[in-house]
Design a protein around this motif. Structure first.
Motif, PDB file in Angstrom:
ATOM      1  N   GLN A  94      55.745  39.954  34.328  1.00 42.38           N
ATOM      2  CA  GLN A  94      56.188  38.543  34.401  1.00 42.38           C
ATOM      3  C   GLN A  94      55.515  38.004  35.488  1.00 42.38           C
ATOM      4  N   GLN A  95      55.522  38.978  36.761  1.00 38.39           N
ATOM      5  CA  GLN A  95      54.929  38.508  38.016  1.00 38.39           C
ATOM      6  C   GLN A  95      53.256  38.347  37.864  1.00 38.39           C
ATOM      7  N   GLY A  96      52.795  39.132  36.949  1.00 39.07           N
ATOM      8  CA  GLY A  96      51.434  38.852  36.918  1.00 39.07           C
ATOM      9  C   GLY A  96      50.927  37.807  36.122  1.00 39.07           C
ATOM     10  N   ARG A  97      51.563  37.581  34.992  1.00 38.40           N
ATOM     11  CA  ARG A  97      51.688  36.401  34.221  1.00 38.40           C
ATOM     12  C   ARG A  97      51.783  35.137  35.089  1.00 38.40           C
ATOM     13  N   ASP A  98      52.637  35.050  36.071  1.00 37.64           N
ATOM     14  CA  ASP A  98      52.868  34.065  36.711  1.00 37.64           C
ATOM     15  C   ASP A  98      51.692  33.787  37.741  1.00 37.64           C
ATOM     16  N   ARG A  99      51.253  35.005  38.105  1.00 41.31           N
ATOM     17  CA  ARG A  99      49.858  34.903  39.220  1.00 41.31           C
ATOM     18  C   ARG A  99      48.639  34.139  38.296  1.00 41.31           C
ATOM     19  N   VAL A 100      48.426  34.544  37.217  1.00 41.07           N
ATOM     20  CA  VAL A 100      47.369  34.294  36.339  1.00 41.07           C
ATOM     21  C   VAL A 100      47.723  32.632  36.117  1.00 41.07           C
ATOM     22  N   ARG A 101      48.839  32.424  35.654  1.00 43.86           N
ATOM     23  CA  ARG A 101      49.004  30.781  35.494  1.00 43.86           C
ATOM     24  C   ARG A 101      49.007  29.839  36.573  1.00 43.86           C
ATOM     25  N   ASP A 102      49.432  30.532  37.911  1.00 39.80           N
ATOM     26  CA  ASP A 102      49.380  29.725  39.231  1.00 39.80           C
ATOM     27  C   ASP A 102      47.529  29.644  39.272  1.00 39.80           C
ATOM     28  N   ALA A 103      46.892  30.630  39.234  1.00 44.62           N
ATOM     29  CA  ALA A 103      45.498  30.730  39.394  1.00 44.62           C
ATOM     30  C   ALA A 103      44.812  29.595  38.411  1.00 44.62           C
ATOM     31  N   ALA A 104      44.944  29.813  37.079  1.00 44.26           N
ATOM     32  CA  ALA A 104      44.673  28.585  36.169  1.00 44.26           C
ATOM     33  C   ALA A 104      44.899  27.212  36.613  1.00 44.26           C
ATOM     34  N   ASP A 105      46.181  27.082  37.028  1.00 37.34           N
ATOM     35  CA  ASP A 105      46.449  25.770  37.494  1.00 37.34           C
ATOM     36  C   ASP A 105      45.757  25.163  38.713  1.00 37.34           C
ATOM     37  N   ASP A 106      45.498  26.207  39.635  1.00 39.51           N
ATOM     38  CA  ASP A 106      44.623  25.897  40.839  1.00 39.51           C
ATOM     39  C   ASP A 106      43.083  25.509  40.467  1.00 39.51           C
ATOM     40  N   THR A 107      42.702  26.136  39.347  1.00 37.63           N
ATOM     41  CA  THR A 107      41.265  25.995  39.082  1.00 37.63           C
ATOM     42  C   THR A 107      41.238  24.687  38.489  1.00 37.63           C
ATOM     43  N   ARG A 108      42.222  24.160  37.461  1.00 33.61           N
ATOM     44  CA  ARG A 108      42.229  22.881  37.000  1.00 33.61           C
ATOM     45  C   ARG A 108      42.341  22.015  37.867  1.00 33.61           C
ATOM     46  N   GLU A 109      43.015  22.064  38.945  1.00 36.05           N
ATOM     47  CA  GLU A 109      43.189  20.937  39.909  1.00 36.05           C
ATOM     48  C   GLU A 109      41.787  20.839  40.589  1.00 36.05           C
ATOM     49  N   ARG A 110      41.197  21.868  40.937  1.00 34.94           N
ATOM     50  CA  ARG A 110      40.039  21.586  41.581  1.00 34.94           C
ATOM     51  C   ARG A 110      38.851  21.069  40.871  1.00 34.94           C
ATOM     52  N   PHE A 111      39.061  21.306  39.229  1.00 35.96           N
ATOM     53  CA  PHE A 111      37.921  20.414  38.604  1.00 35.96           C
ATOM     54  C   PHE A 111      38.463  18.953  38.281  1.00 35.96           C
ATOM     55  N   ASP A 112      39.571  18.767  38.480  1.00 34.82           N
ATOM     56  CA  ASP A 112      39.999  17.345  38.420  1.00 34.82           C
ATOM     57  C   ASP A 112      39.628  16.401  39.391  1.00 34.82           C
ATOM     58  N   ARG A 113      39.515  16.997  40.590  1.00 30.72           N
ATOM     59  CA  ARG A 113      39.097  16.040  41.760  1.00 30.72           C
ATOM     60  C   ARG A 113      37.985  15.321  41.727  1.00 30.72           C
TER      61      ARG A 113
END
Length: 73
Positions: free
Chosen positions: A54-73
């Motif tokens: 679950q911790q691994g899935r959370d880290r992957v989800r957080d990284a994906a969210d960060d990447t989306r935020e960077r591209f949305d700028r």
């Protein structure tokens, strides 16, 4: 060998593969039942494994969210 024969061979290959996977799934399920023991509760080790997963899935989800935020700028 005609196209029809190739499809029949592929269908048979996929059916055999499905049977093998089904057998592997049963073995995995039986192993899980053995680790639960007489109490019917999962062992501490299996719970720790689920927590790590679950911790691994959370880290992957957080990284994906960060990447989306960077591209949305």
């Amino acid at each position: 060998m005609g196209i029809a024969d190739q499809f029949k061979d592929k269908a048979q290959e996929l059916a055999d593969q499905a049977k093998r996977k089904q057998g592997e799934g049963r073995e995995s399920h039986e192993g899980r039942e053995r680790t639960q023991g007489a109490s019917g509760r999962p062992s501490k080790t299996s719970q720790q494994g689920r927590d790590r997963a679950q911790q691994g899935r959370d880290r992957v989800r957080d990284a994906a969210d960060d990447t989306r935020e960077r591209f949305d700028r």
